[in-house]
Design an enzyme around this catalytic site. Sequence first.
Site, PDB file in Angstrom:
ATOM      1  N   HIS A   1       0.921  -1.172   0.043  1.00  0.00           N
ATOM      2  CA  HIS A   1      -0.019   0.098   0.127  1.00  0.00           C
ATOM      3  C   HIS A   1       0.710   1.271  -0.018  1.00  0.00           C
ATOM      4  O   HIS A   1       0.547   2.403  -0.437  1.00  0.00           O
ATOM      5  CB  HIS A   1      -0.776   0.189   1.311  1.00  0.00           C
ATOM      6  CG  HIS A   1      -2.276  -1.030   1.045  1.00  0.00           C
ATOM      7  ND1 HIS A   1      -3.181  -0.621   0.524  1.00  0.00           N
ATOM      8  CD2 HIS A   1      -2.393  -2.438   1.510  1.00  0.00           C
ATOM      9  CE1 HIS A   1      -4.161  -1.656   0.653  1.00  0.00           C
ATOM     10  NE2 HIS A   1      -3.636  -2.615   1.321  1.00  0.00           N
TER      11      HIS A   1
ATOM     12  N   ASP B   1      -7.589  -2.234  -1.278  1.00  0.00           N
ATOM     13  CA  ASP B   1      -8.361  -3.104  -0.350  1.00  0.00           C
ATOM     14  C   ASP B   1      -9.795  -2.539  -0.664  1.00  0.00           C
ATOM     15  O   ASP B   1     -10.187  -1.506  -0.607  1.00  0.00           O
ATOM     16  CB  ASP B   1      -8.346  -2.718   1.044  1.00  0.00           C
ATOM     17  CG  ASP B   1      -6.882  -3.162   1.292  1.00  0.00           C
ATOM     18  OD1 ASP B   1      -6.173  -4.236   0.819  1.00  0.00           O
ATOM     19  OD2 ASP B   1      -6.437  -3.136   2.341  1.00  0.00           O
TER      20      ASP B   1
ATOM     21  N   GLU C   1      -6.140 -12.636   1.655  1.00  0.00           N
ATOM     22  CA  GLU C   1      -7.051 -11.421   1.887  1.00  0.00           C
ATOM     23  C   GLU C   1      -7.780 -11.318   0.539  1.00  0.00           C
ATOM     24  O   GLU C   1      -7.370 -11.042  -0.316  1.00  0.00           O
ATOM     25  CB  GLU C   1      -6.276 -10.126   2.202  1.00  0.00           C
ATOM     26  CG  GLU C   1      -5.589 -10.146   3.402  1.00  0.00           C
ATOM     27  CD  GLU C   1      -4.855  -8.771   3.874  1.00  0.00           C
ATOM     28  OE1 GLU C   1      -4.632  -8.340   3.065  1.00  0.00           O
ATOM     29  OE2 GLU C   1      -4.412  -8.822   5.022  1.00  0.00           O
TER      30      GLU C   1
ATOM     31  N   HIS D   1      -7.426  -7.830  -1.021  1.00  0.00           N
ATOM     32  CA  HIS D   1      -6.160  -7.064  -1.161  1.00  0.00           C
ATOM     33  C   HIS D   1      -6.011  -7.139  -2.797  1.00  0.00           C
ATOM     34  O   HIS D   1      -5.663  -8.353  -3.227  1.00  0.00           O
ATOM     35  CB  HIS D   1      -5.198  -7.622  -0.468  1.00  0.00           C
ATOM     36  CG  HIS D   1      -4.157  -7.022  -0.554  1.00  0.00           C
ATOM     37  ND1 HIS D   1      -3.458  -6.106   0.584  1.00  0.00           N
ATOM     38  CD2 HIS D   1      -2.837  -7.366  -1.209  1.00  0.00           C
ATOM     39  CE1 HIS D   1      -2.229  -5.914   0.166  1.00  0.00           C
ATOM     40  NE2 HIS D   1      -1.872  -6.510  -0.910  1.00  0.00           N
TER      41      HIS D   1
END
EC number: 3.4.13.22
Length: 285
Positions: A142, A149, A231, A234
Amino acid sequence: MRRAAFVLCGLVVAALLAPAGTAAGAPRPRFVALSSVDSTIIQDIRYATPHNFTGRVVPGYQAPLCLLTAPAAQALHRLQQSLTRRGYSLKVYDCYRPQRAVDRFVAWSGDSGDHAMKAEFYPEVDKSRLFDEGYIARRSGHSRGGTVDLTIVKLPAAPTRAYRPGEPLASCYAPRAQRFPDASIDMGTGFDCFDERAHTLDPRITGTAHADRLWLKRLMEGAGFTGIPEEWWHFTYRREPYPDTYFDVPVSPASATRAAGTTPRSRPPAHSPVGALATWRRTGR
């Protein structure tokens, strides 16, 4: 010679200890506000609010704003155009994340006395294991500006109510009707669920939730992003401009450059977090 070697050693150590993205010669990031590329993408920037696993606004988030590199933002814009024609919209939870926020996550993971948000975000994982098990890391994609996300919502999107600090918490893997309402289609868990049930292909997630995760995965891969198995929310843009640089500028309107060659689409709904950003700009809160 000995003095020169000593100075050189000192320079190497200083470079290693310098904050990410601030070392001499590091490029200045050119991030755009996603809302300037496509204002119809719903934004729910959780780390700019107390509704996250730390229970507090995270350092570095000065505004509820999604910042990304222009190629990543434009890829989301193209996907959004396709989705809205089908009656759906993207909803982003986090985009560019300053290194100082990542550092805060690491420090929080070592605070054994703070379990305020455990019941929602990590009900079955001991906090002392979050770092070792990979839920918290010292570096995040990020911070390069190319990772997002996100989820999908059905239009018209229901307004997301404000989280009230101290309210009773529901487990992030509770049935959808019991979790904190955020209008997402059923993904089996909420965002930032520190549990194996958040793994994209966890066998306990079946039926509609399993199909919805795979749909999101296919859409994002088709848009030029790559996910991670742990995730479902993500994704990283494969051709990111800064693949090796981690930045620490704050999330604020001042950190965004003008998005060249793009025209914002229709005004966001008044209830959306994007609309809330306009209120934040007027009030300073």
